[in-house]
Scaffold this active site. Sequence first.
Site, PDB file in Angstrom:
ATOM      1  N   LYS A 186       0.821  -1.212   0.000  1.00  0.00           N
ATOM      2  CA  LYS A 186       0.000   0.000   0.000  1.00  0.00           C
ATOM      3  C   LYS A 186       0.856   1.263   0.000  1.00  0.00           C
ATOM      4  CE  LYS A 186      -4.379  -1.828   1.019  1.00  0.00           C
ATOM      5  NZ  LYS A 186      -5.404  -2.154   1.993  1.00  0.00           N
ATOM      6  N   ARG A 206      -3.644 -10.040   5.010  1.00  0.00           N
ATOM      7  CA  ARG A 206      -3.991 -10.108   3.573  1.00  0.00           C
ATOM      8  C   ARG A 206      -2.779  -9.629   2.784  1.00  0.00           C
ATOM      9  NH1 ARG A 206      -5.951  -6.875  -0.365  1.00  0.00           N
ATOM     10  NH2 ARG A 206      -7.449  -7.781  -1.821  1.00  0.00           N
TER      11      ARG A 206
HETATM   12  N1  PMM Z   1      -7.378  -3.826   0.470  1.00  0.00           N
HETATM   13  C1  PMM Z   1      -7.640  -3.926  -0.840  1.00  0.00           C
HETATM   14  C2  PMM Z   1      -8.658  -4.774  -1.316  1.00  0.00           C
HETATM   15  N2  PMM Z   1      -9.388  -5.518  -0.461  1.00  0.00           N
HETATM   16  N3  PMM Z   1      -9.877  -6.201   1.739  1.00  0.00           N
HETATM   17  C3  PMM Z   1      -9.645  -6.112   3.059  1.00  0.00           C
HETATM   18  N4  PMM Z   1     -10.379  -6.832   3.929  1.00  0.00           N
HETATM   19  N5  PMM Z   1      -8.677  -5.294   3.570  1.00  0.00           N
HETATM   20  C4  PMM Z   1      -7.897  -4.517   2.774  1.00  0.00           C
HETATM   21  O1  PMM Z   1      -7.039  -3.778   3.302  1.00  0.00           O
HETATM   22  C5  PMM Z   1      -8.118  -4.569   1.360  1.00  0.00           C
HETATM   23  C6  PMM Z   1      -9.132  -5.446   0.885  1.00  0.00           C
HETATM   24  C7  PMM Z   1      -6.845  -3.118  -1.815  1.00  0.00           C
HETATM   25  O2  PMM Z   1      -5.616  -3.707  -2.062  1.00  0.00           O
HETATM   26  P1  PMM Z   1      -5.267  -4.581  -3.382  1.00  0.00           P
HETATM   27  O3  PMM Z   1      -5.645  -3.739  -4.590  1.00  0.00           O
HETATM   28  O4  PMM Z   1      -3.807  -4.828  -3.295  1.00  0.00           O
HETATM   29  O5  PMM Z   1      -6.063  -5.842  -3.359  1.00  0.00           O
END
Ligand code: PMM
Length: 280
Positions: A206, A245
């Site tokens: 991020k 995650r």
């Molecule tokens: N961040 C992203 C997408 N989905 N879901 C949860 N539960 N927590 C998060 O911090 C989160 C998520 C965005 O990140 P990505 O584009 O790398 O998937």
Amino acid sequence: MGIVNVTPDSFSDGGRWATTEAAVDHGRLLLAQGADLLDIGGESTRPGATRPLVAEELDRVVPVIRELADAGALLSVDTMRAEVAQAALDAGARIVNDVSGGLADPRILDVVAASDASYVAMHWRAHSDRMRDFTDYAPDGVVASVRRELAERLEAVEAAGIPRSRVLLDPGLGFAKEPHHNWDLLAALERLHELGCPLLVGASRKSFLGSLLAQDGRPRPVDEREHAHAALVALLAVRGVECLRVHDVRATRDALAVVEAMRSHDEVARRSHTEVAHDG
Ligand code: PMM
């Protein structure tokens, strides 16, 4: 939780696993690297992103979920939509990861309540094209505000019939948050643990990590943040975060192996110290 974004436009890996075949292969790789479960998403939530049509989102995630579930994987679906959650559960997903915590489409709570799936409620204030307008956490500050807003979501989730035992909470790093908000939340996770649910944290790649590592005012590129992330993973594990995650499963597993080794040796040292004390 290994991330499989079946999207053309995610900030971290957009377009890399955009076909069913590429996404399934990537999911298999993450499992082989030691992921306990996979999070399959068909909507990019990067700041400024526009939403796909429901049909597009379904086409992206359902075949991937079906194939990986058939192979025995534990899967979550990253969606804010009731229709997509239902189709994903029908295809074999066991967890609904809703970054809006039920705010974008409240019917998603009914879908989860009618199943035995687990539910991730993330802190969220607005869709990605508008979330930059919602970063004001005055007067209480980000920690108290996120705690209160998550507690409200938890109440709505329970009122819809999903027992607390099936819920994980997530501070929503990067969602309507400035970099310093993310650090404030990471430093105060015990305040969120007080709500009585396991925590999921998504910090991987991020932009607050990019800002931390910036040189000459230029953020560190997305694919060069994994060392900082591994350090953060270790700290979060020590603080008792239950679910991480991540994109880089191997680096995460290595960090967790270090934490485990320190814990078990700590234990040995404590025991022998106690024995010495008793002998003495
Ligand atoms: N961040 C992203 C997408 N989905 N879901 C949860 N539960 N927590 C998060 O911090 C989160 C998520 C965005 O990140 P990505 O584009 O790398 O998937």
